[in-house]
Design an enzyme around this catalytic site. Structure first.
Site, PDB file in Angstrom:
ATOM      1  N   TRP A  58      19.491 -34.353 -17.914  1.00  0.00           N
ATOM      2  CA  TRP A  58      18.881 -33.247 -18.661  1.00  0.00           C
ATOM      3  C   TRP A  58      19.633 -32.937 -19.948  1.00  0.00           C
ATOM      4  O   TRP A  58      19.024 -32.715 -20.997  1.00  0.00           O
ATOM      5  CB  TRP A  58      18.724 -31.998 -17.786  1.00  0.00           C
ATOM      6  CG  TRP A  58      17.593 -32.138 -16.809  1.00  0.00           C
ATOM      7  CD1 TRP A  58      17.677 -32.173 -15.454  1.00  0.00           C
ATOM      8  CD2 TRP A  58      16.195 -32.312 -17.117  1.00  0.00           C
ATOM      9  NE1 TRP A  58      16.433 -32.354 -14.907  1.00  0.00           N
ATOM     10  CE2 TRP A  58      15.512 -32.438 -15.891  1.00  0.00           C
ATOM     11  CE3 TRP A  58      15.458 -32.372 -18.308  1.00  0.00           C
ATOM     12  CZ2 TRP A  58      14.112 -32.611 -15.813  1.00  0.00           C
ATOM     13  CZ3 TRP A  58      14.080 -32.555 -18.235  1.00  0.00           C
ATOM     14  CH2 TRP A  58      13.422 -32.668 -17.005  1.00  0.00           C
ATOM     15  N   ASP A  73      21.761 -24.598 -20.513  1.00  0.00           N
ATOM     16  CA  ASP A  73      20.556 -24.844 -19.720  1.00  0.00           C
ATOM     17  C   ASP A  73      20.903 -24.548 -18.263  1.00  0.00           C
ATOM     18  O   ASP A  73      21.658 -25.293 -17.635  1.00  0.00           O
ATOM     19  CB  ASP A  73      20.112 -26.299 -19.905  1.00  0.00           C
ATOM     20  CG  ASP A  73      18.877 -26.654 -19.070  1.00  0.00           C
ATOM     21  OD1 ASP A  73      18.399 -25.794 -18.309  1.00  0.00           O
ATOM     22  OD2 ASP A  73      18.406 -27.809 -19.197  1.00  0.00           O
ATOM     23  N   LYS A  90      12.428 -23.759 -10.646  1.00  0.00           N
ATOM     24  CA  LYS A  90      13.448 -24.145  -9.671  1.00  0.00           C
ATOM     25  C   LYS A  90      13.906 -22.934  -8.853  1.00  0.00           C
ATOM     26  O   LYS A  90      13.808 -22.935  -7.646  1.00  0.00           O
ATOM     27  CB  LYS A  90      14.656 -24.786 -10.359  1.00  0.00           C
ATOM     28  CG  LYS A  90      14.513 -26.275 -10.652  1.00  0.00           C
ATOM     29  CD  LYS A  90      13.679 -26.605 -11.848  1.00  0.00           C
ATOM     30  CE  LYS A  90      13.516 -28.075 -12.108  1.00  0.00           C
ATOM     31  NZ  LYS A  90      13.749 -28.470 -13.479  1.00  0.00           N
TER      32      LYS A  90
HETATM   33  C1  LIG Z   1      13.600 -29.140 -14.635  1.00  0.00           C
HETATM   34  C2  LIG Z   1      14.629 -29.056 -15.692  1.00  0.00           C
HETATM   35  C3  LIG Z   1      14.290 -29.089 -17.060  1.00  0.00           C
HETATM   36  C4  LIG Z   1      12.875 -29.302 -17.561  1.00  0.00           C
HETATM   37  O1  LIG Z   1      12.039 -28.276 -17.253  1.00  0.00           O
HETATM   38  P1  LIG Z   1      10.527 -28.300 -17.764  1.00  0.00           P
HETATM   39  O2  LIG Z   1      10.058 -26.942 -17.363  1.00  0.00           O
HETATM   40  O3  LIG Z   1       9.833 -29.398 -17.051  1.00  0.00           O
HETATM   41  O4  LIG Z   1      10.534 -28.485 -19.226  1.00  0.00           O
HETATM   42  C5  LIG Z   1      15.321 -28.967 -17.969  1.00  0.00           C
HETATM   43  N1  LIG Z   1      16.593 -28.810 -17.585  1.00  0.00           N
HETATM   44  C6  LIG Z   1      16.946 -28.786 -16.285  1.00  0.00           C
HETATM   45  C7  LIG Z   1      18.381 -28.608 -15.913  1.00  0.00           C
HETATM   46  C8  LIG Z   1      15.980 -28.909 -15.296  1.00  0.00           C
HETATM   47  O5  LIG Z   1      16.340 -28.873 -14.003  1.00  0.00           O
END
Ligand SMILES: *Cc1c(COP(=O)(O)O)cnc(C)c1O
Length: 360
Positions: free
Chosen positions: A102, A172, A196
């Site tokens: 990511w 993030d 998540k």
């Molecule tokens: C799932 C995830 C993303 C991407 O999320 P989207 O909503 O599909 O854009 C980005 N960073 C992390 C750490 C993730 O787990």
């Protein structure tokens, strides 16, 4: 009705209580004779939902007043592009730490906007370790420093916020937000896709220090500007109202569990139970350096690849679902977010021990 034990990495399990409340309120929400997703986002009733959700999130994370809380859309991936657009000017450098899939994607997307400097790259360890802090090539002039606190795919979590001096930290937190208390003051920006640990996909939460809102170039279209979203209470256009409502129910559920200190204790216990079962088995393996093992996503491999399909099939027969690892890593991955009860992890550990006995 049968609820399974859902180890999906995302969209992921939500608390039964939350889903039941959403179900009970579906046709007649608040005595309105309408569903929450059928009313104006600007009406009094929805405004109360939106404000309560923000207030509860602020309380849970103890967000200081000089930080704005935004409810955005477009996924965390949209922020990969919007962050450099909003927080840096042409000619500036942005620093990215690459610790997994990511953060690598975030750096790649930012590179289409700005000059990205990769501070360090964990690829040589196959993202099982974080490069030694002493070797990071930090630029003191960088507009910001970006990292991913929990790499959802590799199961690598940085349990401390890196100290990078006065450069604002942008994090993030998509797969770890609300799993434990945070010191918001350590960050310039945190952001997280909802699917998540928060609620339905389609919503992104951002917490941003207000002075950073002023950085966006005037030429940026309004809809892409964090400052414009902040000025309009995240209602510059129609927000994902149903996702916002469900996120609010999840915040209230976390408060009823005892807040983030209670979530942290539970999450630590859950992950310790699973890592211990893996390490003690002599059968399963997790490759991540123990100091960086994730509380939320636990990948593990079996001794022979041909056992993978058998493992998944037998697990499913016991109601243990979505354990297949990401295609880039292989093996298995158990995502054990806030809404995964300890009994779910215990059931997985029992199944794993039994499977190892039969196939070891
Ligand atoms: C799932 C995830 C993303 C991407 O999320 P989207 O909503 O599909 O854009 C980005 N960073 C992390 C750490 C993730 O787990």
């Amino acid at each position: 009705m049968r609820r399974v034990t859902n180890f999906s990495a995302g969209p992921a399990v939500l608390p039964d209580e939350v889903l039941a409340q959403a179900r009970d309120e579906m046709l007649d929400w608040n005595g309105s004779g309408m569903s929450v997703m059928e009313v104006s986002h600007r009406g009094k009733a929805f405004t109360r939902v939106a404000e309560q959700a923000e207030a509860d999130l602020r309380e849970l994370l103890q967000v200081p007043d000089d930080y704005a809380v935004l409810f955005l859309q477009g996924g965390a991936t949209m922020e990969f592009a919007l962050l450099p657009m909003n927080l840096s000017a042409e000619g500036q450098v942005v620093d990215y730490l690459v610790t997994g899939s990511w953060s690598k994607k975030a750096a790649k997307e930012a590179a289409s906007v700005r000059k990205v400097s990769v501070v360090a790259d964990g690829a040589p360890s196959r993202f099982t370790d974080v490069p030694d802090r002493a070797g990071w090539r930090l630029d003191p002039q960088a507009a910001y420093f970006h990292y991913c606190a929990n790499e959802t795919i590799e199961g690598l979590e940085m349990h401390e916020v890196p100290d990078v001096g006065s450069v604002p930290v942008v994090a993030d937190l998509s797969s770890t937000i609300l799993s434990r208390p945070l010191d918001i003051r350590r960050y310039g920006v945190i952001y997280a896709g909802a699917q998540k640990n928060i609620g339905p996909a389609g919503l992104v939460i951002m917490i941003i220090r207000r002075d950073l809102l002023e950085r966006a170039p005037a030429s940026l279209p309004n809809i892409l500007k964090f400052s414009a979203h902040a000025a309009e209470g995240s209602m510059l256009n129609t927000p994902p109202t149903f996702a916002w409502y469900v996120a609010g129910l999840v915040f209230q559920w976390i408060k009823r569990q005892g807040g983030l200190p209670a979530m942290a204790e539970r999450n630590q216990r859950k992950s310790a139970m699973l890592y211990q079962a893996i390490d003690a088995s002599g059968f399963y393996r997790n490759p991540v350096k123990p100091a960086y093992r994730s509380w939320m996503n636990v990948p593990f491999t079996l001794p022979r690849e041909e056992l993978d399909a058998v493992f998944l099939k037998e697990a499913e027969q016991q109601g243990l679902m979505n354990l297949k690892g990401h295609r880039s890593v292989g093996g298995m991955r158990a995502s054990i977010y806030n809404a995964m009860p300890e009994s779910g992890v215990a059931a997985l550990v029992d199944f794993m021990a039994d499977f190892a006995r039969r196939h070891g």
